[in-house]
Scaffold this motif. Sequence first.
Motif, short mmCIF file in Angstrom:
data_model
loop_
_atom_site.label_atom_id
_atom_site.label_comp_id
_atom_site.label_asym_id
_atom_site.label_seq_id
_atom_site.Cartn_x
_atom_site.Cartn_y
_atom_site.Cartn_z
N GLN A 19 112.44 112.14 126.72
CA GLN A 19 112.69 111.91 125.29
C GLN A 19 113.96 111.10 125.08
O GLN A 19 114.02 110.22 124.23
N GLY A 22 113.45 107.37 126.18
CA GLY A 22 112.41 106.62 125.49
C GLY A 22 111.10 106.54 126.25
O GLY A 22 110.14 105.93 125.78
N ALA A 25 108.32 108.27 124.19
CA ALA A 25 107.87 107.46 123.06
C ALA A 25 106.99 106.31 123.53
O ALA A 25 105.96 106.01 122.92
N ALA A 26 107.38 105.66 124.65
CA ALA A 26 106.58 104.55 125.18
C ALA A 26 105.21 105.05 125.63
O ALA A 26 104.18 104.40 125.37
N ASN A 28 103.62 107.81 124.50
CA ASN A 28 102.87 108.18 123.30
C ASN A 28 102.33 106.94 122.59
O ASN A 28 101.18 106.93 122.12
N LYS A 29 103.15 105.90 122.48
CA LYS A 29 102.71 104.67 121.80
C LYS A 29 101.57 104.01 122.56
O LYS A 29 100.62 103.50 121.96
N ASP A 34 101.31 105.56 118.34
CA ASP A 34 102.38 106.13 117.54
C ASP A 34 103.42 106.72 118.48
O ASP A 34 103.08 107.46 119.40
N GLU A 35 104.69 106.38 118.27
CA GLU A 35 105.75 106.88 119.15
C GLU A 35 105.87 108.40 119.12
O GLU A 35 106.30 109.02 120.08
N ARG A 36 105.50 109.00 118.00
CA ARG A 36 105.58 110.46 117.90
C ARG A 36 104.43 111.13 118.63
O ARG A 36 104.46 112.31 118.91
N GLY A 37 103.35 110.36 118.89
CA GLY A 37 102.20 110.91 119.60
C GLY A 37 101.28 111.75 118.73
O GLY A 37 100.43 112.46 119.25
N ASP A 45 101.87 103.94 110.45
CA ASP A 45 103.21 103.61 109.97
C ASP A 45 103.34 103.80 108.47
O ASP A 45 104.25 103.29 107.84
#
Length: 96
Positions: A19, A22, A25-26, A28-29, A34-37, A45
């Motif tokens: 976390q 990053g 986030a990568a 999840n994206k 979405d970075e939050r998953g 967005d």
Amino acid sequence: MKAGTGITDLTGIGIWISQQTGIAAAFNKAVTGDERGICSGPLCDKYETRVSMALAGGKHGSWRVESSSVSPTINVEPLIADALSRVLDPLLALRK
């Protein structure tokens, strides 16, 4: 001592490092977009904001109005103004 029962556990440290750097986030994206998953699809967005108001008018009945928007920001104030105006319109019409 069993794994995960001490002050620190390796899984928790791994999650925290991913976390902070990053990596989570990568990942999840890449998987969901979405970075939050937690979101997938074209509205990731954007936020849906919804305001509901109800008014009991006694012998004149009751009514409910709802205002909503989908936008990149959360805009509550214009929705409250719109819903309040529409919920009071029937009462103001009674005064005439």
